[in-house]
Design a protein around this motif. Sequence first.
Motif, PDB file in Angstrom:
ATOM      1  N   ASN A   1       0.707  -1.131  -0.010  1.00 20.93           N
ATOM      2  CA  ASN A   1      -0.210   0.041  -0.083  1.00 20.93           C
ATOM      3  C   ASN A   1       0.980   1.247  -0.052  1.00 20.93           C
ATOM      4  OD1 ASN A   1       1.171   0.229   2.572  1.00 20.93           O
ATOM      5  ND2 ASN A   1      -0.853   0.025   3.588  1.00 20.93           N
ATOM      6  N   GLY A   2       2.188   1.077  -0.156  1.00 26.86           N
ATOM      7  CA  GLY A   2       3.065   2.216  -0.223  1.00 26.86           C
ATOM      8  C   GLY A   2       3.536   2.910   1.263  1.00 26.86           C
ATOM      9  N   GLU A   3       3.025   2.225   2.151  1.00 26.47           N
ATOM     10  CA  GLU A   3       3.697   2.734   3.369  1.00 26.47           C
ATOM     11  C   GLU A   3       5.072   2.179   3.713  1.00 26.47           C
ATOM     12  OE1 GLU A   3      -0.642   2.511   5.741  1.00 26.47           O
ATOM     13  OE2 GLU A   3       1.076   1.161   6.341  1.00 26.47           O
ATOM     14  N   THR A   4       5.645   2.796   4.431  1.00 25.87           N
ATOM     15  CA  THR A   4       7.045   2.287   4.368  1.00 25.87           C
ATOM     16  C   THR A   4       7.355   1.847   6.269  1.00 25.87           C
ATOM     17  OG1 THR A   4       8.142   4.602   5.166  1.00 25.87           O
ATOM     18  CG2 THR A   4       8.100   3.459   2.674  1.00 25.87           C
ATOM     19  N   VAL A   5       8.188   0.827   6.437  1.00 30.44           N
ATOM     20  CA  VAL A   5       8.689   0.502   7.724  1.00 30.44           C
ATOM     21  C   VAL A   5      10.251   0.304   7.549  1.00 30.44           C
ATOM     22  CG1 VAL A   5       8.615  -1.470   9.095  1.00 30.44           C
ATOM     23  CG2 VAL A   5       6.733  -0.940   7.892  1.00 30.44           C
ATOM     24  N   SER A   6      10.842   1.242   8.435  1.00 28.22           N
ATOM     25  CA  SER A   6      12.309   1.162   8.487  1.00 28.22           C
ATOM     26  C   SER A   6      12.833   0.459   9.696  1.00 28.22           C
ATOM     27  CB  SER A   6      12.897   2.406   8.163  1.00 28.22           C
ATOM     28  OG  SER A   6      12.319   3.391   8.826  1.00 28.22           O
ATOM     29  N   GLY A   7      14.107   0.090   9.740  1.00 30.74           N
ATOM     30  CA  GLY A   7      14.701  -0.440  10.953  1.00 30.74           C
ATOM     31  C   GLY A   7      16.150  -0.703  10.566  1.00 30.74           C
ATOM     32  N   GLU A   8      16.891  -1.340  11.598  1.00 32.19           N
ATOM     33  CA  GLU A   8      18.154  -1.392  11.527  1.00 32.19           C
ATOM     34  C   GLU A   8      18.763  -2.810  12.113  1.00 32.19           C
ATOM     35  OE1 GLU A   8      20.260   2.148  12.958  1.00 32.19           O
ATOM     36  OE2 GLU A   8      21.450   0.797  14.142  1.00 32.19           O
ATOM     37  N   LEU A   9      19.760  -3.383  11.399  1.00 31.92           N
ATOM     38  CA  LEU A   9      20.289  -4.567  11.786  1.00 31.92           C
ATOM     39  C   LEU A   9      21.876  -4.564  12.117  1.00 31.92           C
ATOM     40  CD1 LEU A   9      19.158  -7.487  11.814  1.00 31.92           C
ATOM     41  CD2 LEU A   9      20.381  -7.890   9.638  1.00 31.92           C
ATOM     42  N   PRO A  10      22.121  -4.490  13.427  1.00 30.94           N
ATOM     43  CA  PRO A  10      23.410  -4.557  13.689  1.00 30.94           C
ATOM     44  C   PRO A  10      24.365  -5.623  12.905  1.00 30.94           C
ATOM     45  CG  PRO A  10      22.246  -4.372  15.770  1.00 30.94           C
ATOM     46  CD  PRO A  10      21.395  -4.957  14.566  1.00 30.94           C
ATOM     47  N   ILE A  11      25.381  -5.550  12.457  1.00 28.91           N
ATOM     48  CA  ILE A  11      26.395  -6.578  11.956  1.00 28.91           C
ATOM     49  C   ILE A  11      27.757  -6.442  12.685  1.00 28.91           C
ATOM     50  CG2 ILE A  11      24.886  -7.268  10.004  1.00 28.91           C
ATOM     51  CD1 ILE A  11      27.157  -5.503   8.319  1.00 28.91           C
ATOM     52  N   GLU A  12      28.710  -7.719  12.558  1.00 28.81           N
ATOM     53  CA  GLU A  12      29.887  -7.492  12.804  1.00 28.81           C
ATOM     54  C   GLU A  12      30.663  -8.040  11.790  1.00 28.81           C
ATOM     55  OE1 GLU A  12      31.723  -7.634  15.723  1.00 28.81           O
ATOM     56  OE2 GLU A  12      30.174  -6.549  16.661  1.00 28.81           O
ATOM     57  N   VAL A  13      31.703  -7.081  11.546  1.00 28.02           N
ATOM     58  CA  VAL A  13      32.608  -7.469  10.411  1.00 28.02           C
ATOM     59  C   VAL A  13      34.059  -7.690  10.706  1.00 28.02           C
ATOM     60  CG1 VAL A  13      33.582  -6.599   8.122  1.00 28.02           C
ATOM     61  CG2 VAL A  13      31.186  -6.007   8.852  1.00 28.02           C
ATOM     62  N   SER A  14      34.468  -9.033  10.490  1.00 26.44           N
ATOM     63  CA  SER A  14      35.889  -9.178  10.948  1.00 26.44           C
ATOM     64  C   SER A  14      36.868  -8.717   9.785  1.00 26.44           C
ATOM     65  CB  SER A  14      35.912 -10.572  11.238  1.00 26.44           C
ATOM     66  OG  SER A  14      35.495 -11.490  10.298  1.00 26.44           O
ATOM     67  N   SER A  15      38.085  -8.710  10.099  1.00 28.65           N
ATOM     68  CA  SER A  15      39.138  -8.376   9.086  1.00 28.65           C
ATOM     69  C   SER A  15      39.527  -9.565   8.512  1.00 28.65           C
ATOM     70  CB  SER A  15      40.361  -7.525   9.790  1.00 28.65           C
ATOM     71  OG  SER A  15      40.744  -8.063  10.825  1.00 28.65           O
TER      72      SER A  15
END
Length: 268
Positions: free
Chosen positions: A135-149
């Motif tokens: 219907n065009g509505e938006t939902v936003s969020g955030e996902l923490p991630i771990e990045v190793s070298s």
Amino acid sequence: MTTLKNYSRILAMAALVFTAVSCDTNNNADSDLELIPVNSVTVSGYTVSLHAETELETGANQLYWQIEEGSKPAEIESFTITPMMDMGQMMHSTPYEQPVTSDEDEDYLQNMAVFIMPSGEMGSWSVSFEITRMNGETVSGELPIEVSSSWKFTSTRGDDDKVYYISWYAPQKPVSGNNDLVFLIHTRTGMMDFPAVENAELSVYPYMDMGGGSGHSTDYTTPVAMGDGFYQGEINYSMSGVWTTSVQLIAENDTLPEVMFEYSVQAK
Ligand SMILES: [Cu+2]
């Protein structure tokens, strides 16, 4: 010649062949992918899950996304992401693409992201996302991630302070004998803008130090530009063991300081 659009698929197939002979698999029946869960978050009834072939690391990663609503695949209009590193004083993104339906398994949305720093005391990574409902509505969020070298990523900087990010794209697992040799190169034009470098020239030199001041190189072809920041050649490792490969980049008539990758080559 193989097109690079198909490259990740070929890597995944190669990985499948390898795992099929080396260990028990827990693939679901309709998927050739062997994925591990990275993280997931639920917002406004949508569960967004991120999977990957390995732990996330600096350099190029394939990200596989699933969006579910009440444990069923969510019917949504679109899903977009923005990877961000929060470094306290400032935030920045990284080179990445938007997720599209995976060629390998249509149950996933897939994109590539090149992480330019590991997680750590310098900063932490998360992926912001936006779901657009039918219907065009938006939902936003955030996902923490771990990045190793990892050894598969480095950068170099010109006299004009312009930075170039060099990812070792293939082989992901070097083996003795013939391997495609692929680099992926980006630059930075802002904290959110990391365009691919399309028309650089590379010179590379693989070397194995045999100790006592002796060593040798091996057969290879110099990677050439294939578009979208990819540079493809071949390398035929004459021996397993520890190798270095120096890479020098000539971009916009500027010869950049040489960088070095060091890695181990497995016996085939
Ligand atoms: Cu950072």
